[in-house]
Every structure is written in structure tokens, then in C-alpha cells.
Design a protein around this motif. Sequence first.
Motif, PDB file in Angstrom:
ATOM      1  N   GLY A  87      -2.587 -11.196   2.857  1.00 15.80           N
ATOM      2  CA  GLY A  87      -2.100 -11.798   1.612  1.00 15.80           C
ATOM      3  C   GLY A  87      -2.471 -11.034   0.373  1.00 15.80           C
ATOM      4  N   GLY A  88      -3.311 -10.013   0.520  1.00 13.66           N
ATOM      5  CA  GLY A  88      -3.611  -9.177  -0.633  1.00 13.66           C
ATOM      6  C   GLY A  88      -5.058  -9.150  -1.040  1.00 13.66           C
ATOM      7  N   GLU A  89      -5.912  -9.926  -0.352  1.00 13.29           N
ATOM      8  CA  GLU A  89      -7.329  -9.921  -0.691  1.00 13.29           C
ATOM      9  C   GLU A  89      -8.030  -8.809   0.064  1.00 13.29           C
ATOM     10  OE1 GLU A  89     -11.273 -12.755  -0.116  1.00 13.29           O
ATOM     11  OE2 GLU A  89      -9.312 -13.687  -0.442  1.00 13.29           O
ATOM     12  N   VAL A  90      -8.655  -7.907  -0.651  1.00 12.47           N
ATOM     13  CA  VAL A  90      -9.334  -6.775  -0.042  1.00 12.47           C
ATOM     14  C   VAL A  90     -10.781  -7.147   0.249  1.00 12.47           C
ATOM     15  CG1 VAL A  90     -10.016  -4.359  -0.295  1.00 12.47           C
ATOM     16  CG2 VAL A  90      -7.861  -5.162  -1.290  1.00 12.47           C
ATOM     17  N   PHE A 117       0.863  -1.171   0.000  1.00  9.92           N
ATOM     18  CA  PHE A 117       0.000   0.000   0.000  1.00  9.92           C
ATOM     19  C   PHE A 117       0.905   1.228   0.000  1.00  9.92           C
ATOM     20  CE2 PHE A 117      -2.089   3.510   2.194  1.00  9.92           C
ATOM     21  CZ  PHE A 117      -3.299   3.582   1.524  1.00  9.92           C
ATOM     22  N   GLY A 118       0.561   2.231  -0.804  1.00  5.39           N
ATOM     23  CA  GLY A 118       1.390   3.435  -0.856  1.00  5.39           C
ATOM     24  C   GLY A 118       0.559   4.691  -0.864  1.00  5.39           C
ATOM     25  N   VAL A 138      -4.144  -1.455   6.849  1.00  5.24           N
ATOM     26  CA  VAL A 138      -5.201  -2.377   7.272  1.00  5.24           C
ATOM     27  C   VAL A 138      -6.581  -1.819   6.924  1.00  5.24           C
ATOM     28  CG1 VAL A 138      -3.828  -3.525   9.039  1.00  5.24           C
ATOM     29  CG2 VAL A 138      -5.159  -1.477   9.652  1.00  5.24           C
ATOM     30  N   ALA A 139      -6.741  -0.502   6.934  1.00  2.85           N
ATOM     31  CA  ALA A 139      -8.017   0.078   6.513  1.00  2.85           C
ATOM     32  C   ALA A 139      -8.274  -0.233   5.042  1.00  2.85           C
ATOM     33  CB  ALA A 139      -8.021   1.582   6.766  1.00  2.85           C
ATOM     34  N   ASP A 140      -7.224  -0.132   4.220  1.00  4.49           N
ATOM     35  CA  ASP A 140      -7.349  -0.419   2.796  1.00  4.49           C
ATOM     36  C   ASP A 140      -7.724  -1.877   2.552  1.00  4.49           C
ATOM     37  OD1 ASP A 140      -6.820   0.454  -0.070  1.00  4.49           O
ATOM     38  OD2 ASP A 140      -5.406  -1.215   0.101  1.00  4.49           O
ATOM     39  N   ARG A 141      -7.285  -2.773   3.452  1.00  4.34           N
ATOM     40  CA  ARG A 141      -7.553  -4.201   3.301  1.00  4.34           C
ATOM     41  C   ARG A 141      -8.855  -4.640   3.994  1.00  4.34           C
ATOM     42  NH1 ARG A 141      -2.825  -6.842   1.398  1.00  4.34           N
ATOM     43  NH2 ARG A 141      -1.883  -5.315   0.003  1.00  4.34           N
ATOM     44  N   GLY A 142      -9.615  -3.703   4.549  1.00  5.17           N
ATOM     45  CA  GLY A 142     -10.892  -4.047   5.159  1.00  5.17           C
ATOM     46  C   GLY A 142     -10.813  -4.559   6.582  1.00  5.17           C
ATOM     47  N   ILE A 143      -9.642  -4.441   7.204  1.00  2.21           N
ATOM     48  CA  ILE A 143      -9.495  -4.871   8.609  1.00  2.21           C
ATOM     49  C   ILE A 143      -8.911  -3.705   9.414  1.00  2.21           C
ATOM     50  CG2 ILE A 143      -9.343  -7.355   8.181  1.00  2.21           C
ATOM     51  CD1 ILE A 143      -6.242  -7.037   8.471  1.00  2.21           C
TER      52      ILE A 143
END
Length: 341
Positions: A335-338, A200-201, A234-239
Motif C-alpha cells: 500500500g505504500g508504507e516503507v 517504484f521507478g 519489494v526491496a524498496d518496500r522492506g519486504i
Amino acid sequence: MTAVTETAVKALVSTPTSVTLRPRYEGSNICTWIGFKHVNYLVEEAVLEHFRQAGLSARGLYETYGLGLDIVDLDTRILHAFHMDDEARAEVEPHTKDGDATLGFKVTVFVDRDGETHKAVTSKVRVSLRIDTYLEAAGEVPAEVAPYTVERLGADLAESPDVIPAEVKAAVETALAADDATEGARDKVLAALTDGQNAFGWKWRIGYPYCHFTERIQMSGYLRQMEEAKDLFVADRGISIKTLLDDYKWIPVVPHSKIRIVDEALMEEDLYTVYTVEDVFKDFTYTSRMDCYVVRDGKLLLVETGKIVHGYAVIENRRDWSLVTFDQRVLDALGGEVRQA
């Protein structure tokens, strides 16, 4: 301030010191536990006090000799959690060897709890004395500290730990040149840095509260970036932090963090931060790398690189927590799943 003399520098590089400290109230964000950033602030304050006890305070070095005290390498392991109002004893042991281009220290922080003394933190710290060039010259650098002075942070490194692949650097610089460094071109910087990566950037303008000595971001600024990187990732990944708090009463914990400044980033420059998950260990902790870049004169420059290890703990009550293993939801996100929160 004591003059920079052979005696003062000898004390700095050979005499251990000790100081009693308390973590700042600001660092207690969840229940009464203190986050990793403020644990590192304790380490920083212990090193600054070590300089004071040698008679070479950061203020005196700058005002008298034009030398900015910069922590350029910080590698910290947290062995026991800190709580609000804990009283800590920090011991600083000099660890500078002949030929070193930076001043080295080992910091150990102890805390008393339930009648026992615990080794709570161990840290390795390296310091550069950066010659101020923003204002008029302060005169010749004293010979006693000259081996540890630099004209630019990162200049002490024999080889820069440049993690920019050649093809990424070329893609970034081509985009910048083609678009004449427009905002759209700069957005392509993040795209090139994160393409194909479990990362994430984001781009962020360096504000003056993150800087010191008038012009450059300091170590505590990168600690704040590292904390922000975790939060945004973690916000971007839904957690997000709040999502796992609300759903599970899980909080992130950090046993290990490290940051190395490899070049200078200046006030009001755009800082490109990339947070990359490198590995997950036994569904218990995961390691992420944080790299920070600036674009200067049409070139992409690495200015910082570091790593942080995270786990999760469940809140048991207002005083206690215990570590947990990751569930599939968290593993998928890492692992990359959003997933949608």
C-alpha cells in the motif's frame, strides 16, 4: 529455409504444431520450481518452433528477407507450477484472422505429473515481422507475409495505449529542455513519472544481451525487466525476496503476466521503468503495471506496457508449496508504507 510461398504461409497461419520442451536450468531459483520468466521462454520457443515447422525459421526470415521476428504481445496464464526437469508438450494453434496486422497464436502447454496430464499454461501471442533497416535492404518483402510486416514495432496499433498523463509529459519535457538533457534532468524523469503514485521507478541502460537483430530490446528483455521490477520494488518496500524467505519461507508466485511492445527501445538507450501497484485482491494477490519509457529527441516515449499478478506461497518442503494470504506487514508495504528490512 523454405521460400516464402503461399503454401508455407498457409501452414504458418492454419496448421497447428506440437513440440516437446524442458524449462531451462537457469529458471530454477528457489527449490526446484521454475519462475514465470522461464515459463514464458517455453511459450516463446514453441512459437519459434511453429515457424520452423512451417519452413519459415527466424534465422531464414532475417538472413534471406531482412525480416526480424518479434513477439510484440505476450499474455500468459500459469495454471500449474513447473519444476526442474519437467517435460512439457506445447501445442501452438494459429489464431490470425483476415485483416490482422500481426500473426496471432494460442499456445497451450501440458505437463505430466503423477500419472496425470495437466494443462499448465495458456498463452496468447502476437508476432510482427519487422523490416530490417540497420543493414542494406534485402529486397522487396514477399507478398505472402507483407500484411504482417512493419517498419517499426508498434506501427500495427491503431491507437497507442499511451498512459502518460499530459501534465507528466509536459513536466518531463520542460525539465529536459531547461537542463539541456543533463543527468540531473534525466533524474527528474523518474520523479515526474512516479510522483503521487504507489510506484517504484529506475533508470537502466539497455545492454546488448537484452537486444536482438542488432539494435532493439526484445520481448525476453522485457520479461527480464519485469522480474527485476518486482525484485527492486519489494526491496524498496522492506519486504525483499530474501527477507520474506528468511522470515516466513514465503516465495512470490505469478499466475498471470502480459506485456505489449508499443514502440522500439534501442541498444544503449536509457530505459525508464515504472512499476505501479494497481490493486490488491482479497489479501491474496496483487496486480502491478509495468511501463517502460525512453527519452528521444527531447521527447518522452512509451515503449512497453504490461501487467503482472503476484501472490505468495509458503515452502512446505523441497517439493511442495501452498498459497498464503498476505499479512499486515505485506499489505502495508504494497500500500505504500516503507518498512526497514
